[in-house]
Write a protein that holds these residues in place. Structure first.
Motif, PDB file in Angstrom:
ATOM      1  N   VAL A 100       0.839  -1.198   0.000  1.00 21.66           N
ATOM      2  CA  VAL A 100       0.000   0.000   0.000  1.00 21.66           C
ATOM      3  C   VAL A 100       0.877   1.253   0.000  1.00 21.66           C
ATOM      4  N   LEU A 101       1.841   1.258   0.860  1.00 19.17           N
ATOM      5  CA  LEU A 101       2.744   2.400   0.921  1.00 19.17           C
ATOM      6  C   LEU A 101       3.436   2.637  -0.408  1.00 19.17           C
ATOM      7  N   HIS A 102       3.932   1.562  -0.941  1.00 19.02           N
ATOM      8  CA  HIS A 102       4.608   1.670  -2.221  1.00 19.02           C
ATOM      9  C   HIS A 102       3.674   2.298  -3.259  1.00 19.02           C
ATOM     10  N   LEU A 103       2.469   1.812  -3.280  1.00 18.89           N
ATOM     11  CA  LEU A 103       1.524   2.314  -4.281  1.00 18.89           C
ATOM     12  C   LEU A 103       1.260   3.799  -4.086  1.00 18.89           C
TER      13      LEU A 103
ATOM     14  N   LEU B  99      -6.459  -0.957  -6.618  1.00 16.17           N
ATOM     15  CA  LEU B  99      -5.660  -1.959  -5.922  1.00 16.17           C
ATOM     16  C   LEU B  99      -5.509  -1.578  -4.452  1.00 16.17           C
ATOM     17  N   VAL B 100      -5.293  -0.311  -4.197  1.00 17.75           N
ATOM     18  CA  VAL B 100      -5.168   0.131  -2.811  1.00 17.75           C
ATOM     19  C   VAL B 100      -6.440  -0.208  -2.043  1.00 17.75           C
ATOM     20  N   VAL B 117       0.301   5.084   6.535  1.00 15.64           N
ATOM     21  CA  VAL B 117      -0.455   5.233   5.309  1.00 15.64           C
ATOM     22  C   VAL B 117      -1.267   6.512   5.370  1.00 15.64           C
ATOM     23  N   ARG B 118      -1.874   6.751   6.513  1.00 14.80           N
ATOM     24  CA  ARG B 118      -2.684   7.937   6.583  1.00 14.80           C
ATOM     25  C   ARG B 118      -1.877   9.199   6.397  1.00 14.80           C
ATOM     26  N   SER B 119      -0.683   9.186   6.928  1.00 16.83           N
ATOM     27  CA  SER B 119       0.052  10.427   6.807  1.00 16.83           C
ATOM     28  C   SER B 119       0.467  10.663   5.353  1.00 16.83           C
TER      29      SER B 119
END
Lengths: 134, 134
Positions: A100-103, B99-100, B117-119
């Motif tokens: 997810v981060l990568h995306l 995808l996310v 992720v939120r940040s």
DNA sequence: GACCTTGTTAGACAACTGTCTTAGGATACA
DNA sequence: TGTATCCTAAGACAGTTGTCTAACAAGGTC
């Protein structure tokens, strides 16, 4: 030497996608659709691919009038699920968060999607924090 | 019939991962590492895989004393990037956001990751809304 | 009935993958 | 020096994928 588990190669995936879109199709219908989408395949190629998909149990065929009509047995959702899991396992140490981060870092989302993502995320965090609250 | 572009099959990926971890390795070192990780391969198998990786230009070899030492030419980051792009193209209509969403919905993140992720997301949305503001 | 048009079937064939066997060159040590 | 080690090289071999050619059946058309 254990037989390898069945996979879905690229070319088969392309025809499977047509079946997902159309719900079902004959060889010729699939061929036309694929042609329209730019795939320059011969009739026999598409027939072979559908045949292979059928031996893998991923589609069924049903003889109607002249031609066989093929229907997907596996859904797009299932295929996506498997692919994503395998990607996460193989390249992200089994941690979906890393993917997810990568995306997010490498592909900016458009605002609507970003908002949606945020709401899913908030909801998830809400539960979590209510639950742990230490 | 155009030659297919080079891909990285599963078995080669496994040895490539060893190179990423160790920085470099001889056939034997890679073999030991893979054995430790549960892969029951023969020496020759690993040698073949490294050889194939080299013909694809993904690793280089350098003769040191007795044995060849192999080093990765392509990084994990690059491979991940390509795989993700291809997954998004093939199964998510080229929309990384889908995808996310899929990932968040089907695989719960642990809180630390969720926060991270939120940040990232907030930052992204901040820019966007400042920029469009119509 | 002789011919098209559509369809199916069988199989071909090269490239790629997954694995290994074996031959042969060095190195090492008894 | 002979023998045990460790290495690379060469290639074998079956299964998978990408793509097609060609043979043959059934339904219309003249």
């Amino acid at each position: 030497m254990a037989k390898r588990p069945p996979t879905i190669p690229d070319s088969e995936l392309d025809v499977l996608k047509v079946l997902w879109d159309l719900g079902q199709a004959t060889v010729r219908e699939a061929l036309e659709t694929l042609r329209a989408a730019g795939r320059q395949w011969s009739y026999a190629t598409v027939a072979t691919l559908l045949d292979r998909l059928e031996s893998k149990g991923l589609v069924t065929s049903d003889r109607r009038e002249l031609a066989f009509v093929y229907k997907p047995v596996i859904s797009g959702q299932e295929v996506r699920q498997k692919r994503v899991n395998s990607l996460v396992d193989k390249l992200y140490q089994g941690e979906p968060g890393l993917l997810v981060l990568h995306l997010l870092k490498s592909h900016p989302l458009d605002p609507d999607q970003a908002k949606e993502v945020r709401s899913v995320l908030d909801q998830m965090m809400g539960e979590k924090s209510r639950k742990k609250e230490r």
